[in-house]
Design an enzyme around this catalytic site. Sequence first.
Site, PDB file in Angstrom:
ATOM      1  N   ASP A 162      12.245   3.300   1.721  1.00  0.00           N
ATOM      2  CA  ASP A 162      13.036   3.673   2.912  1.00  0.00           C
ATOM      3  C   ASP A 162      14.132   4.665   2.531  1.00  0.00           C
ATOM      4  O   ASP A 162      14.373   5.666   3.208  1.00  0.00           O
ATOM      5  CB  ASP A 162      13.593   2.437   3.643  1.00  0.00           C
ATOM      6  CG  ASP A 162      14.250   1.419   2.719  1.00  0.00           C
ATOM      7  OD1 ASP A 162      14.204   1.593   1.475  1.00  0.00           O
ATOM      8  OD2 ASP A 162      14.820   0.442   3.237  1.00  0.00           O
ATOM      9  N   TYR A 189      -5.019   0.288   1.561  1.00  0.00           N
ATOM     10  CA  TYR A 189      -6.132   1.054   2.127  1.00  0.00           C
ATOM     11  C   TYR A 189      -7.482   0.400   1.821  1.00  0.00           C
ATOM     12  O   TYR A 189      -8.444   0.615   2.547  1.00  0.00           O
ATOM     13  CB  TYR A 189      -6.167   2.464   1.523  1.00  0.00           C
ATOM     14  CG  TYR A 189      -5.370   3.499   2.258  1.00  0.00           C
ATOM     15  CD1 TYR A 189      -4.006   3.348   2.454  1.00  0.00           C
ATOM     16  CD2 TYR A 189      -5.982   4.657   2.733  1.00  0.00           C
ATOM     17  CE1 TYR A 189      -3.273   4.325   3.107  1.00  0.00           C
ATOM     18  CE2 TYR A 189      -5.261   5.636   3.385  1.00  0.00           C
ATOM     19  CZ  TYR A 189      -3.908   5.461   3.572  1.00  0.00           C
ATOM     20  OH  TYR A 189      -3.194   6.433   4.218  1.00  0.00           O
ATOM     21  N   ASP A 191       1.101   8.490   1.349  1.00  0.00           N
ATOM     22  CA  ASP A 191       0.556   9.096   2.563  1.00  0.00           C
ATOM     23  C   ASP A 191       1.697   9.469   3.508  1.00  0.00           C
ATOM     24  O   ASP A 191       1.779  10.594   4.013  1.00  0.00           O
ATOM     25  CB  ASP A 191      -0.394   8.105   3.251  1.00  0.00           C
ATOM     26  CG  ASP A 191      -0.954   8.659   4.545  1.00  0.00           C
ATOM     27  OD1 ASP A 191      -1.410   9.814   4.530  1.00  0.00           O
ATOM     28  OD2 ASP A 191      -0.915   7.956   5.574  1.00  0.00           O
ATOM     29  N   ASP A 220       3.479  13.522   4.364  1.00  0.00           N
ATOM     30  CA  ASP A 220       3.592  14.160   5.686  1.00  0.00           C
ATOM     31  C   ASP A 220       5.043  14.531   5.964  1.00  0.00           C
ATOM     32  O   ASP A 220       5.342  15.620   6.471  1.00  0.00           O
ATOM     33  CB  ASP A 220       3.104  13.224   6.812  1.00  0.00           C
ATOM     34  CG  ASP A 220       1.657  13.490   7.211  1.00  0.00           C
ATOM     35  OD1 ASP A 220       0.857  13.834   6.323  1.00  0.00           O
ATOM     36  OD2 ASP A 220       1.333  13.347   8.410  1.00  0.00           O
ATOM     37  N   LYS A 226       8.945  -0.682  -2.918  1.00  0.00           N
ATOM     38  CA  LYS A 226       9.701  -1.530  -1.980  1.00  0.00           C
ATOM     39  C   LYS A 226       9.925  -2.859  -2.706  1.00  0.00           C
ATOM     40  O   LYS A 226       9.519  -3.933  -2.245  1.00  0.00           O
ATOM     41  CB  LYS A 226       8.894  -1.680  -0.678  1.00  0.00           C
ATOM     42  CG  LYS A 226       9.622  -2.406   0.444  1.00  0.00           C
ATOM     43  CD  LYS A 226      10.777  -1.630   1.050  1.00  0.00           C
ATOM     44  CE  LYS A 226      11.516  -2.478   2.076  1.00  0.00           C
ATOM     45  NZ  LYS A 226      12.789  -1.881   2.519  1.00  0.00           N
TER      46      LYS A 226
HETATM   47  C1  IPM Z   1      -4.463  11.970   4.039  1.00  0.00           C
HETATM   48  C2  IPM Z   1      -5.028  11.461   5.341  1.00  0.00           C
HETATM   49  C3  IPM Z   1      -5.989  10.304   5.036  1.00  0.00           C
HETATM   50  C4  IPM Z   1      -5.178   9.214   4.372  1.00  0.00           C
HETATM   51  C5  IPM Z   1      -6.769   9.772   6.254  1.00  0.00           C
HETATM   52  C6  IPM Z   1      -7.577  10.862   6.923  1.00  0.00           C
HETATM   53  C7  IPM Z   1      -7.655   8.616   5.899  1.00  0.00           C
HETATM   54  O1  IPM Z   1      -4.014  11.083   6.204  1.00  0.00           O
HETATM   55  O2  IPM Z   1      -5.247  12.417   3.180  1.00  0.00           O
HETATM   56  O3  IPM Z   1      -3.240  11.937   3.866  1.00  0.00           O
HETATM   57  O4  IPM Z   1      -4.549   8.380   5.067  1.00  0.00           O
HETATM   58  O5  IPM Z   1      -5.166   9.172   3.146  1.00  0.00           O
HETATM   59 MN    MN Z   2      -2.000  11.474   5.467  1.00  0.00          MN
END
Ligand code: IPM
Ligand code: MN
Length: 362
Positions: free
Chosen positions: A223, A141, A247, A251, A191
């Site tokens: 993975d 990042y 990240d 999700d 990884k």
């Molecule tokens: C998160 C979001 C952020 C990230 C974005 C908005 C930059 O997806 O906080 O998970 O990738 O960290």
């Molecule tokens: Mn995110």
Amino acid sequence: MKKQIALLAGDGIGPDIMKEAVRVLEAIGERFGHSFSFTPAAVGGAGYDVYGTPLPEETLKACKDSDAILFGAVGGPKWDSVPKELRPEQGILGLRKELNLFANLRPVNVYDALVSASTLKEEVIRNVDVLIVRELTGGIYFGTPSERREINGEEGVVDTLVYKRSEMERIIRIGFESALLRSKKVTSVDKANVLESSRMWREVAEEVSKDFPEVELEHMLVDNAAMQLVRSPRSFDVIVTENLFGDILSDEASMISGSLGLLPSASLSGKGPGLFEPIHGSAPDIAGLGQANPLAAIASVAMLLKYGFEWEEEAQVVDQAIAEALATGARTSDIAEGGEQVFSTSAMTNAVLKALKASTAV
Ligand code: IPM
Ligand code: MN
């Protein structure tokens, strides 16, 4: 006690959910005799539109001067064509870097009332309790160069993944410390079969684990971790991992709980204010429509009370009020199943506030 809280609503549904989070904070203040002073500040696309930058100086100052930061969401198609260093996402990335918020805690739990709302089977997700500890200020990042360049006469691109050993160590240590207070198991995700950064990560995890003999350490390739998370999520306690893997996995993990609209997070530096935000994005398609689920933001308030102010009881009251609101059938559209009444953003908060007011001391 009086606390100063910076409110960075941001873009899309950010303002919608921020409003609800503040209502809950005010109710907590009333119940426990705390008072809050709120400093709203512009961030993301909203910052860019007014000040020409996603992280205005005033906003950074307001954050530094506060006891905690409550964050909404940033981003949206409106800013797709702005230069990369001015993109709304730079607002949150800049804050993480400027405030050294390297430790991101993303708890994943399943509310009993919602076990059937997940796309995964009930018997797989019942009683899941995972804490994802994500490194937040390093890795791909933030590495430079990150640029387009010509490679052998062709258009190409370079992103750079950089970590110092100390950056790995401090986040992995937080993973172990968190596990000590939970089920005493750390899954370090990497990884290492491909990436040198991951081989070093694994080495550091082994070293840190020597200081925590009572905590079990397992290494897992990312993975495989992605697969195991939906196959047997109960086999995890604490997952500790680098920025990009964290990240993506968080999700994925949110779907265990039923919706991205449920999960909160805390970003901490060890000194200075923490930042508390839902893990979901700005959902521009439903912004301003009163449809957003406020629960991730309200659960972020609970994390703020717990990690930001060390107010355990206040935090528990909020968490219980969320569970209670869900138990009484309150559902926003993201978690409503066929035939269930759909609550608006503010109606969902009303249900939480009702439960909060009715609850007795924990
Ligand atoms: C998160 C979001 C952020 C990230 C974005 C908005 C930059 O997806 O906080 O998970 O990738 O960290
Ligand atoms: Mn995110």
